[in-house]
Motif scaffolding. Structure first.
Motif, mmCIF file in Angstrom:
data_model
loop_
_atom_site.group_PDB
_atom_site.id
_atom_site.type_symbol
_atom_site.label_atom_id
_atom_site.label_comp_id
_atom_site.label_asym_id
_atom_site.label_seq_id
_atom_site.Cartn_x
_atom_site.Cartn_y
_atom_site.Cartn_z
ATOM 1 N N ASP A 73 42.373 45.203 35.557
ATOM 2 C CA ASP A 73 41.152 45.492 34.822
ATOM 3 C C ASP A 73 41.003 47.009 34.836
ATOM 4 O O ASP A 73 40.533 47.577 35.830
ATOM 5 C CB ASP A 73 39.963 44.791 35.473
ATOM 6 C CG ASP A 73 38.674 44.982 34.691
ATOM 7 O OD1 ASP A 73 38.587 45.926 33.890
ATOM 8 O OD2 ASP A 73 37.744 44.189 34.904
ATOM 9 N N ASN A 74 41.413 47.637 33.766
ATOM 10 C CA ASN A 74 41.390 49.109 33.743
ATOM 11 C C ASN A 74 39.971 49.660 33.818
ATOM 12 O O ASN A 74 39.762 50.756 34.345
ATOM 13 C CB ASN A 74 42.099 49.622 32.499
ATOM 14 C CG ASN A 74 43.610 49.470 32.587
ATOM 15 O OD1 ASN A 74 44.164 49.298 33.670
ATOM 16 N ND2 ASN A 74 44.280 49.516 31.453
ATOM 17 N N ALA A 75 39.016 48.922 33.292
ATOM 18 C CA ALA A 75 37.627 49.394 33.338
ATOM 19 C C ALA A 75 37.122 49.480 34.769
ATOM 20 O O ALA A 75 36.252 50.295 35.079
ATOM 21 C CB ALA A 75 36.742 48.464 32.520
ATOM 22 N N LYS A 76 37.688 48.648 35.641
ATOM 23 C CA LYS A 76 37.292 48.641 37.053
ATOM 24 C C LYS A 76 38.338 49.316 37.932
ATOM 25 O O LYS A 76 38.218 49.306 39.154
ATOM 26 C CB LYS A 76 37.061 47.214 37.527
ATOM 27 C CG LYS A 76 35.908 46.502 36.828
ATOM 28 C CD LYS A 76 35.696 45.104 37.381
ATOM 29 C CE LYS A 76 34.527 44.420 36.682
ATOM 30 N NZ LYS A 76 34.320 43.035 37.197
ATOM 31 N N SER A 77 39.386 49.853 37.304
ATOM 32 C CA SER A 77 40.466 50.508 38.064
ATOM 33 C C SER A 77 40.991 49.605 39.168
ATOM 34 O O SER A 77 41.204 50.041 40.312
ATOM 35 C CB SER A 77 39.989 51.841 38.657
ATOM 36 O OG SER A 77 39.628 52.747 37.645
ATOM 37 N N THR A 78 41.200 48.358 38.824
ATOM 38 C CA THR A 78 41.573 47.362 39.817
ATOM 39 C C THR A 78 42.744 46.517 39.323
ATOM 40 O O THR A 78 42.781 46.124 38.156
ATOM 41 C CB THR A 78 40.374 46.452 40.157
ATOM 42 O OG1 THR A 78 39.308 47.255 40.656
ATOM 43 C CG2 THR A 78 40.757 45.422 41.218
ATOM 44 N N VAL A 79 43.666 46.244 40.230
ATOM 45 C CA VAL A 79 44.759 45.313 39.959
ATOM 46 C C VAL A 79 44.596 44.128 40.899
ATOM 47 O O VAL A 79 44.143 44.295 42.045
ATOM 48 C CB VAL A 79 46.134 45.993 40.121
ATOM 49 C CG1 VAL A 79 46.360 46.502 41.533
ATOM 50 C CG2 VAL A 79 47.261 45.059 39.695
ATOM 51 N N PHE A 80 44.930 42.960 40.399
ATOM 52 C CA PHE A 80 44.734 41.729 41.151
ATOM 53 C C PHE A 80 46.072 41.023 41.358
ATOM 54 O O PHE A 80 46.997 41.155 40.570
ATOM 55 C CB PHE A 80 43.794 40.778 40.401
ATOM 56 C CG PHE A 80 42.461 41.372 40.065
ATOM 57 C CD1 PHE A 80 42.237 41.960 38.833
ATOM 58 C CD2 PHE A 80 41.422 41.338 40.979
ATOM 59 C CE1 PHE A 80 41.017 42.505 38.507
ATOM 60 C CE2 PHE A 80 40.186 41.880 40.668
ATOM 61 C CZ PHE A 80 39.980 42.469 39.432
ATOM 62 N N LEU A 81 46.127 40.247 42.432
ATOM 63 C CA LEU A 81 47.254 39.347 42.639
ATOM 64 C C LEU A 81 46.669 37.976 42.946
ATOM 65 O O LEU A 81 46.076 37.766 44.004
ATOM 66 C CB LEU A 81 48.148 39.819 43.783
ATOM 67 C CG LEU A 81 49.429 39.000 43.967
ATOM 68 C CD1 LEU A 81 50.368 39.180 42.771
ATOM 69 C CD2 LEU A 81 50.145 39.399 45.263
ATOM 70 N N HIS A 82 46.813 37.073 41.991
ATOM 71 C CA HIS A 82 46.316 35.715 42.156
ATOM 72 C C HIS A 82 47.443 34.885 42.779
ATOM 73 O O HIS A 82 48.523 34.775 42.195
ATOM 74 C CB HIS A 82 45.923 35.128 40.814
ATOM 75 C CG HIS A 82 45.066 36.024 39.975
ATOM 76 N ND1 HIS A 82 43.695 36.013 40.041
ATOM 77 C CD2 HIS A 82 45.391 36.973 39.073
ATOM 78 C CE1 HIS A 82 43.211 36.910 39.189
ATOM 79 N NE2 HIS A 82 44.221 37.510 38.591
ATOM 80 N N MET A 83 47.191 34.296 43.902
ATOM 81 C CA MET A 83 48.226 33.576 44.637
ATOM 82 C C MET A 83 47.824 32.119 44.801
ATOM 83 O O MET A 83 46.777 31.819 45.388
ATOM 84 C CB MET A 83 48.444 34.215 46.010
ATOM 85 C CG MET A 83 48.729 35.715 45.946
ATOM 86 S SD MET A 83 49.156 36.429 47.531
ATOM 87 C CE MET A 83 47.612 36.248 48.392
ATOM 88 N N LEU A 84 48.656 31.246 44.278
ATOM 89 C CA LEU A 84 48.399 29.812 44.353
ATOM 90 C C LEU A 84 49.473 29.135 45.195
ATOM 91 O O LEU A 84 50.569 29.656 45.382
ATOM 92 C CB LEU A 84 48.409 29.207 42.949
ATOM 93 C CG LEU A 84 47.428 29.764 41.925
ATOM 94 C CD1 LEU A 84 47.643 29.099 40.579
ATOM 95 C CD2 LEU A 84 46.001 29.590 42.390
ATOM 96 N N ASN A 85 49.140 27.943 45.680
ATOM 97 C CA ASN A 85 50.109 27.120 46.397
ATOM 98 C C ASN A 85 50.844 27.934 47.460
ATOM 99 O O ASN A 85 52.079 27.950 47.526
ATOM 100 C CB ASN A 85 51.107 26.517 45.407
ATOM 101 C CG ASN A 85 51.898 25.375 46.004
ATOM 102 O OD1 ASN A 85 51.484 24.773 46.989
ATOM 103 N ND2 ASN A 85 53.052 25.089 45.422
ATOM 104 N N LEU A 86 50.077 28.580 48.294
ATOM 105 C CA LEU A 86 50.660 29.455 49.300
ATOM 106 C C LEU A 86 51.455 28.681 50.333
ATOM 107 O O LEU A 86 51.120 27.537 50.682
ATOM 108 C CB LEU A 86 49.551 30.266 49.975
ATOM 109 C CG LEU A 86 49.010 31.405 49.108
ATOM 110 C CD1 LEU A 86 47.641 31.860 49.594
ATOM 111 C CD2 LEU A 86 49.987 32.577 49.097
#
Length: 123
Positions: A73-86
């Motif tokens: 999300d460039n507007a929030k200067s944030t990168v995410f890592l969504h992790m499923l089925n860990l």
């Protein structure tokens, strides 16, 4: 000088999910390709996922394909890592990093690094 700060780590059971966040400050976030890496004391640093600055290119390691998704999300200067089925094998310290290269998988070309957030998956 860009600063990166990860959050969202924690302890989950096998099959659970987590979302990691990495907030950037002090730089033009939208100009940087962002990567997620992980490391344990026993293993070399692994490139988990990379998302290019323009959202056009992604990379995932074979061990996380399908289960993990990187987004930004460039507007929030944030990168995410969504992790499923860990899985227990996902247990590691997760780091985000930034590079000006369009797409890269080698950690050595990433200039800025966060302090890391711990993810622990119990069986």
């Amino acid at each position: 000088q860009m600063e990166l700060k990860e959050s969202g780590g924690g302890m989950v059971q096998t099959g659970g999910s987590l979302e990691l966040s990495c907030e950037a400050s002090g730089g033009a976030f939208s100009n940087y390709t962002m990567g997620w890496f992980r490391q344990t004391p026993e293993k070399q640093r692994e490139t988990v996922a990379v998302l290019s600055w323009n959202d056009a290119s992604t990379y995932y390691s074979n061990s996380v394909k399908v289960r993990f998704t990187v987004s930004r999300d460039n507007a929030k200067s944030t990168v995410f890592l969504h992790m499923l089925n860990l899985e227990p094998e996902d247990t590691a310290t997760y780091y985000c990093a930034a590079t000006t290269m369009i797409i890269a998988t080698r950690s050595s070309v990433f200039t800025y690094w966060g302090q890391g957030t711990q993810v622990t998956v119990s069986s």
